[in-house]
Design an enzyme around this catalytic site. Structure first.
Site, PDB file in Angstrom:
ATOM      1  CD  GLU A 144      -0.938  36.676  37.282  1.00  0.00           C
ATOM      2  OE1 GLU A 144      -1.665  36.101  36.464  1.00  0.00           O
ATOM      3  OE2 GLU A 144      -0.971  37.916  37.464  1.00  0.00           O
ATOM      4  N   PRO A 145       3.992  36.140  41.067  1.00  0.00           N
ATOM      5  CG  PRO A 145       5.339  34.694  42.314  1.00  0.00           C
ATOM      6  CD  PRO A 145       4.014  34.768  41.603  1.00  0.00           C
TER       7      PRO A 145
ATOM      8  NE  ARG B 181      11.600  49.073  39.600  1.00  0.00           N
ATOM      9  CZ  ARG B 181      11.599  49.391  40.860  1.00  0.00           C
ATOM     10  NH1 ARG B 181      12.738  49.587  41.497  1.00  0.00           N
ATOM     11  NH2 ARG B 181      10.471  49.503  41.519  1.00  0.00           N
TER      12      ARG B 181
ATOM     13  CB  CYS C  48      22.677  63.908  27.352  1.00  0.00           C
ATOM     14  SG  CYS C  48      24.310  63.696  26.725  1.00  0.00           S
ATOM     15  CD  GLU C  49      16.557  62.686  30.799  1.00  0.00           C
ATOM     16  OE1 GLU C  49      16.748  62.546  29.568  1.00  0.00           O
ATOM     17  OE2 GLU C  49      15.505  62.436  31.364  1.00  0.00           O
TER      18      GLU C  49
ATOM     19  CE1 TYR D 274       8.084  44.358  35.980  1.00  0.00           C
ATOM     20  CE2 TYR D 274       8.616  44.130  38.307  1.00  0.00           C
ATOM     21  CZ  TYR D 274       7.794  43.852  37.239  1.00  0.00           C
ATOM     22  OH  TYR D 274       6.693  43.058  37.403  1.00  0.00           O
TER      23      TYR D 274
HETATM   24  N1  LLP Z   1       0.557  40.111  37.444  1.00  0.00           N
HETATM   25  C1  LLP Z   1       0.082  41.196  36.816  1.00  0.00           C
HETATM   26  C2  LLP Z   1      -1.233  41.154  36.202  1.00  0.00           C
HETATM   27  C3  LLP Z   1       0.859  42.354  36.749  1.00  0.00           C
HETATM   28  O1  LLP Z   1       0.383  43.429  36.125  1.00  0.00           O
HETATM   29  C4  LLP Z   1       2.143  42.374  37.343  1.00  0.00           C
HETATM   30  C5  LLP Z   1       2.972  43.561  37.281  1.00  0.00           C
HETATM   31  C6  LLP Z   1       2.589  41.205  37.970  1.00  0.00           C
HETATM   32  C7  LLP Z   1       1.769  40.092  38.016  1.00  0.00           C
HETATM   33  C8  LLP Z   1       3.946  41.102  38.600  1.00  0.00           C
HETATM   34  O2  LLP Z   1       4.157  42.013  39.619  1.00  0.00           O
HETATM   35  P1  LLP Z   1       5.449  41.886  40.560  1.00  0.00           P
HETATM   36  O3  LLP Z   1       5.269  40.647  41.410  1.00  0.00           O
HETATM   37  O4  LLP Z   1       6.648  41.736  39.691  1.00  0.00           O
HETATM   38  O5  LLP Z   1       5.485  43.129  41.329  1.00  0.00           O
HETATM   39  N2  LLP Z   1       7.817  48.318  36.233  1.00  0.00           N
HETATM   40  C9  LLP Z   1       7.334  48.409  37.590  1.00  0.00           C
HETATM   41  C10 LLP Z   1       6.426  47.285  37.949  1.00  0.00           C
HETATM   42  C11 LLP Z   1       5.231  47.192  37.038  1.00  0.00           C
HETATM   43  C12 LLP Z   1       4.466  45.972  37.355  1.00  0.00           C
HETATM   44  C13 LLP Z   1       3.355  45.775  36.404  1.00  0.00           C
HETATM   45  N3  LLP Z   1       2.643  44.587  36.625  1.00  0.00           N
HETATM   46  C14 LLP Z   1       8.528  48.475  38.535  1.00  0.00           C
HETATM   47  O6  LLP Z   1       9.642  48.522  38.075  1.00  0.00           O
HETATM   48  O7  LLP Z   1       8.345  48.516  39.738  1.00  0.00           O
END
Ligand code: LLP
Length: 463
Positions: free
Chosen positions: A320-321, A360, A391-392, A421
């Site tokens: 799941e990328p 982020r 404002c932070e 993100y």
């Molecule tokens: N599958 C599941 C079950 C997940 O919880 C996530 C991410 C992904 C796939 C995808 O992950 P990726 O390949 O995009 O890294 N907001 C944070 C990242 C939180 C990710 C949560 N789950 C950031 O900005 O780094």
């Protein structure tokens, strides 16, 4: 470990290389292809272009701040993932990284499936025509209404995250006269980030059901007895922004052990395992991400080896990328408003966006880089901090990066690798208007998510 370290951050605070930006790059005008979307280059006037269009023109037409997404790069990355994993595996794009109806159409055209984790993401997917059977539905606290909808439309799988949810989904499916395909999300005791992973004591989190203490085995037992469920496999997601495959190795080994236990206890070989997302991208030149084919080979080899050792047929793998597909494909374009040199410290460069379009840096201590985009410059480098207009004081977009010292108000600067993100976590803090996402391809630019307007803000405020 630092309390400010965040599991989703690119680096734990305790492994962060302090002051690694103290030396300016050899050429401030250079664009490292690792960090920038693939069609990004500079034209003969030194203006950064994407998909053949210069940022000065893009800024005139679409304004700033704005995210510009390289559509052909996005599609190429989808294809690279699909090709690398081939027919015996499934790639689910994680919509949480960035989702829009155009993106859903590109995914369909490029042969990817979609992971959604809320009713809103499901709506977006279905509205854009994603076949329900190509959707996986995630989340640690799906509402009854969300589950009912997912089951009713026939999503390909629901990833079960708790004992309550096993019962809840089974009950709803039975009530609707359906047998829902499900996976059980387990926590394998591994947490991985960037160049490190920790192989113990990471059951302390809200997601999944622990392998430890026989919890996951009990979840499987229950799922197998419930008529409304068809248990197709086990799911594990170990972290974010991972470069080191060792965490996946431990995860795969533990999931395969569970499959072997399930076979021994129930005489059933579950046909699928999902190893989640979390593959890292280059935010700065220091990051060295792996290519999809290397990842596919590494994961395939691990699972095959572990299954052979356990005497199991190799299950179908899915991944799941999110970030690894969309992250590198976009940059955020800002206009410089004010410049404050602080003697002996650094120069604060304020732009027309900030933590409302990229949380982020504030949230995870994330690293970004930045480039002067509307021209080149031969001026001396200055150590800059790019900050927003909120404002932070923690409203920082790029903590430390070098920009030319002749930077002036009105210049355009671009922050690469903001495809994942950033828009999806954008907020209206200070009544900021969330920026548009503009897809650029072969000399054509088109808005796929429009800029918010003040009317948008006021129409939610019922007075
Ligand atoms: N599958 C599941 C079950 C997940 O919880 C996530 C991410 C992904 C796939 C995808 O992950 P990726 O390949 O995009 O890294 N907001 C944070 C990242 C939180 C990710 C949560 N789950 C950031 O900005 O780094």
């Amino acid at each position: 470990m630092s309390r400010s370290a965040h599991p989703a951050g690119p680096r734990h605070a305790d492994v962060m290389t302090e002051g690694h930006y103290t030396a300016p790059p050899a050429d401030l005008n250079a664009l490292d292809e690792k960090v920038w979307a693939r069609t990004v280059t500079r034209d003969e006037d030194g203006v950064i272009t994407v998909g053949g269009i210069g940022v000065t023109r893009l800024a005139e037409e679409f304004g700033t701040p704005a995210y510009f997404l390289d559509e052909s790069d996005f599609r190429a990355r989808c294809r690279a993932w699909a090709d690398a994993f081939g027919r015996d595996a499934d790639v689910f794009y994680a919509g949480k990284a960035f989702l829009s109806r155009a993106v859903v159409r590109w995914l369909q055209e490029e042969g990817l499936n979609l992971d959604v984790c809320s009713g809103g993401e499901l709506t977006c997917a279905l509205d854009a025509g994603m076949p329900a059977e190509r959707i996986a539905f995630h989340g640690n606290n799906k509402t009854v209404a969300e589950i009912e909808r997912a089951v009713a439309v026939g999503v390909g799988r629901i990833v079960l995250d708790s004992f309550q949810e096993i019962a809840r989904v089974a009950h709803i499916a039975q009530r609707l006269g359906k047998r829902q395909r499900v996976q059980i999300r387990v926590t394998v005791g591994v947490e991985a980030h960037t160049h490190e992973f920790i192989a113990t004591a990471h059951e302390d989190q809200k997601f999944g059901i622990a392998l430890a203490g026989g919890q996951a085995a009990e979840a499987v037992r229950r799922a197998l007895t419930l008529d409304g469920l068809e248990l197709i496999g086990i799911h594990s997601h170990i972290g974010s922004q991972i470069f080191d495959m060792a965490g996946f190795e431990v995860s795969a080994r533990r999931v395969v052990q569970l499959l072997a236990e399930v076979r021994d206890e129930h005489g059933v070989e579950l046909p699928e395992i999902d190893l989640g997302g979390g593959l890292g991208i280059a935010y700065t030149s220091e990051d060295d991400p792996r290519e999809p084919h290397e990842i596919a080979k590494a994961l395939g080899d691990i699972v095959t080896r572990e299954c052979e050792a356990a005497g199991l047929a190799t299950p179908r793998i899915s991944v799941e990328p999110g970030r690894a597909i969309v992250g590198p494909t976009a940059f955020t374009l800002y206009e410089v408003g004010t410049i404050k040199p602080l003697e002996g410290l650094r120069t604060y460069v304020s732009v027309d966006g900030g933590m409302s379009d990229n949380i982020r840096t504030a949230l995870y201590d994330a690293e970004y880089t930045v480039a002067l985009a509307s021209r080149t410059s031969d001026a001396e480098p200055m150590l800059a901090r790019v900050v927003g207009k909120h404002c932070e004081s923690g409203d920082i977009v790029v903590k430390d990066a070098f920009l030319p010292s002749d930077l002036a108000p009105g210049d355009l600067i671009a922050v690469p690798a903001t495809g994942a993100y950033c828009r999806s976590m954008a907020s209206n803090y200070n009544h900021a208007l969330r920026p548009p996402v503009v897809a650029v391809r072969d000399g054509q630019a088109r808005v796929i998510v429009r800029r918010e307007t003040e009317e948008d803000l006021l129409c939610l405020d019922v007075g």
